[in-house]
Design a protein around this motif. Structure first.
Motif, short mmCIF file in Angstrom:
data_model
loop_
_atom_site.label_atom_id
_atom_site.label_comp_id
_atom_site.label_asym_id
_atom_site.label_seq_id
_atom_site.Cartn_x
_atom_site.Cartn_y
_atom_site.Cartn_z
N ASN A 1 0.83 -1.22 0.00
CA ASN A 1 0.00 0.00 0.00
C ASN A 1 0.86 1.27 0.00
O ASN A 1 0.68 2.16 0.84
N ASN A 2 1.85 1.31 -0.87
CA ASN A 2 2.73 2.47 -1.06
C ASN A 2 3.81 2.66 0.00
O ASN A 2 4.63 3.56 -0.13
N GLU A 3 3.83 1.84 1.05
CA GLU A 3 4.90 1.96 2.05
C GLU A 3 5.97 0.91 1.77
O GLU A 3 5.63 -0.25 1.52
N PRO A 4 7.26 1.28 1.87
CA PRO A 4 8.32 0.26 1.70
C PRO A 4 8.21 -0.80 2.80
O PRO A 4 7.84 -0.49 3.94
N ILE A 5 8.48 -2.03 2.44
CA ILE A 5 8.47 -3.11 3.44
C ILE A 5 9.82 -3.82 3.45
O ILE A 5 10.54 -3.82 2.47
N HIS A 6 10.11 -4.42 4.62
CA HIS A 6 11.39 -5.10 4.80
C HIS A 6 11.17 -6.38 5.59
O HIS A 6 10.27 -6.44 6.45
N VAL A 7 12.01 -7.35 5.32
CA VAL A 7 11.96 -8.58 6.12
C VAL A 7 12.42 -8.26 7.54
O VAL A 7 13.00 -7.20 7.79
N SER A 8 12.18 -9.20 8.46
CA SER A 8 12.50 -8.92 9.87
C SER A 8 14.00 -9.05 10.14
O SER A 8 14.74 -9.69 9.39
N GLY A 9 14.42 -8.44 11.24
CA GLY A 9 15.83 -8.47 11.62
C GLY A 9 16.18 -9.65 12.53
O GLY A 9 17.32 -9.78 12.96
N ILE A 10 15.22 -10.51 12.82
CA ILE A 10 15.49 -11.62 13.74
C ILE A 10 16.48 -12.59 13.09
O ILE A 10 16.32 -12.97 11.93
N LYS B 1 6.64 -10.03 9.39
CA LYS B 1 5.75 -10.55 10.44
C LYS B 1 6.16 -11.96 10.84
O LYS B 1 5.87 -12.41 11.95
N VAL B 2 6.73 -12.71 9.91
CA VAL B 2 7.30 -14.03 10.21
C VAL B 2 8.66 -14.09 9.51
O VAL B 2 8.94 -13.30 8.60
N GLU B 3 9.48 -15.04 9.94
CA GLU B 3 10.86 -15.07 9.43
C GLU B 3 11.05 -16.02 8.25
O GLU B 3 11.98 -15.86 7.46
N GLY B 4 10.21 -17.04 8.14
CA GLY B 4 10.44 -18.00 7.06
C GLY B 4 9.17 -18.71 6.65
O GLY B 4 8.13 -18.66 7.34
N LYS B 5 9.30 -19.37 5.51
CA LYS B 5 8.14 -20.10 4.98
C LYS B 5 8.66 -21.22 4.10
O LYS B 5 9.54 -21.01 3.27
N ILE B 6 8.12 -22.41 4.31
CA ILE B 6 8.47 -23.50 3.40
C ILE B 6 7.22 -23.86 2.61
O ILE B 6 6.10 -23.81 3.13
N SER B 7 7.42 -24.18 1.33
CA SER B 7 6.25 -24.33 0.47
C SER B 7 6.45 -25.40 -0.59
O SER B 7 7.52 -25.51 -1.18
N SER B 8 5.38 -26.16 -0.81
CA SER B 8 5.38 -27.07 -1.95
C SER B 8 4.50 -26.49 -3.06
O SER B 8 3.93 -27.20 -3.86
N GLY B 9 4.41 -25.16 -3.06
CA GLY B 9 3.56 -24.47 -4.03
C GLY B 9 4.08 -24.60 -5.45
O GLY B 9 5.26 -24.86 -5.70
N PHE B 10 3.17 -24.41 -6.39
CA PHE B 10 3.52 -24.39 -7.81
C PHE B 10 4.10 -23.01 -8.17
O PHE B 10 4.07 -22.08 -7.37
N PHE B 11 4.57 -22.90 -9.42
CA PHE B 11 5.17 -21.65 -9.90
C PHE B 11 4.22 -20.46 -9.67
O PHE B 11 4.65 -19.38 -9.26
N TRP B 12 2.92 -20.65 -9.95
CA TRP B 12 1.98 -19.53 -9.83
C TRP B 12 1.78 -19.13 -8.36
O TRP B 12 1.37 -18.02 -8.08
#
Ligand code: IPD
Ligand code: CA
Length: 257
Positions: free
Chosen positions: A133-142, A199-210
């Motif tokens: 929504n127009n604000e820069p976002i960054h991953v967490s520092g943890i 908001k969270v540090e990681g994510k593992i996924s078996s998602g498809f390309f889309w």
């Protein structure tokens, strides 16, 4: 603003409005034992694909419902998930989104994710950072896994009928033991926006390309890292992805090894 970014943002918002309007009424049918598709997935795909074909008639389309076979070349490809988190959507939860990415010369150059019920529009272009929504976002520092929240989307079975028994059970146990919390939110793109916005540090996924394309560029432009579970580069043809804030990436891969 880059006209393609403007076009994609307008389009994804239009599709978002459509699926929100359809949420109460959209009929769901089973694609497989643990996967559903609704009338809204098809309507969203139709709206997005028709608009792209009109505006960019020479471009290629990869999209979950009717355009899922693909072979990447150096031409331009739009990669679409018309609803990610369809099971959540069909049960009336707000945790779902739409994902559109653009590839040129086999490289992601643009990604947009819209979570219409949460009123959050995420996007990134190659080299320009990531925004919500127009604000820069960054991953967490943890930087310690034991203080991290990790989205374990891989463990909800998805299109797979069952977990891969002992190995995945062991991975899930390790993850639960070694992290602060494990999330399974039911939408690959929602989990990815959580990583990109710290908001969270990681994510593992078996998602498809889309499921992954827009998420990948948004997480990377927010300062994060995306690889396969063995640490090698992301492969659009493999359903094997780890997205993180970068700082806990190796520790996370070690837990999954
Ligand atoms: C699915 C969801 C789910 C994830 C699956 C995805 P869909 O996408 O993101 O959380 O575990 O891998 O395919 O089918 O709702 O678009
Ligand atoms: Ca989908």
């Amino acid at each position: 603003m880059n006209p393609k970014l403007q076009f994609t943002q307008n389009l994804i918002k239009k599709a978002g409005q459509l699926i929100v309007e359809m949420q109460k009424e959209a009929k769901a049918s089973y694609k497989s034992a643990k996967d559903v598709v609704t009338e809204a997935d098809l309507a969203s795909e139709k709206l997005i694909v028709e608009a792209i074909k009109k505006e960019h008639p020479n471009d290629h389309i990869i999209s979950e419902e009717n355009y899922s076979d693909f072979e990447l070349t150096n031409e331009r490809f739009w990669v679409i998930d018309p609803i990610d988190g369809t099971v959540n959507y069909s049960r009336g939860t707000p945790l779902y989104g739409i994902s559109i990415a653009l590839i040129e010369n086999k490289e992601l150059i643009l990604g947009v994710i819209y979570l219409p019920k949460l009123n959050e529009l995420y996007w990134a272009e190659k080299g320009t950072g990531a925004f919500c929504n127009n604000e820069p976002i960054h991953v967490s520092g943890i930087d310690e896994l034991n203080k991290s929240i990790v989205s374990g989307e891989d463990f909800n079975c998805g299109q797979k009928e069952n977990l891969n028994n002992q190995r995945q059970l062991q991975q899930l146990t390790n993850l639960a033991n070694e992290t602060m919390r494990v999330h399974i939110v039911g939408s690959a793109v929602v989990g990815a926006t959580f990583v990109a916005s710290g908001k969270v540090e990681g994510k593992i996924s078996s998602g498809f390309f889309w499921d992954i394309a827009a998420a990948k560029i948004i997480v990377e432009e927010a300062g994060g890292k995306v690889t396969k579970k063995d640490g090698s580069p992301y492969d659009p043809k493999k359903r094997d992805t780890v997205l993180s804030n970068g700082r806990i990436h190796q520790e996370l891969l070690d837990v999954l090894a």
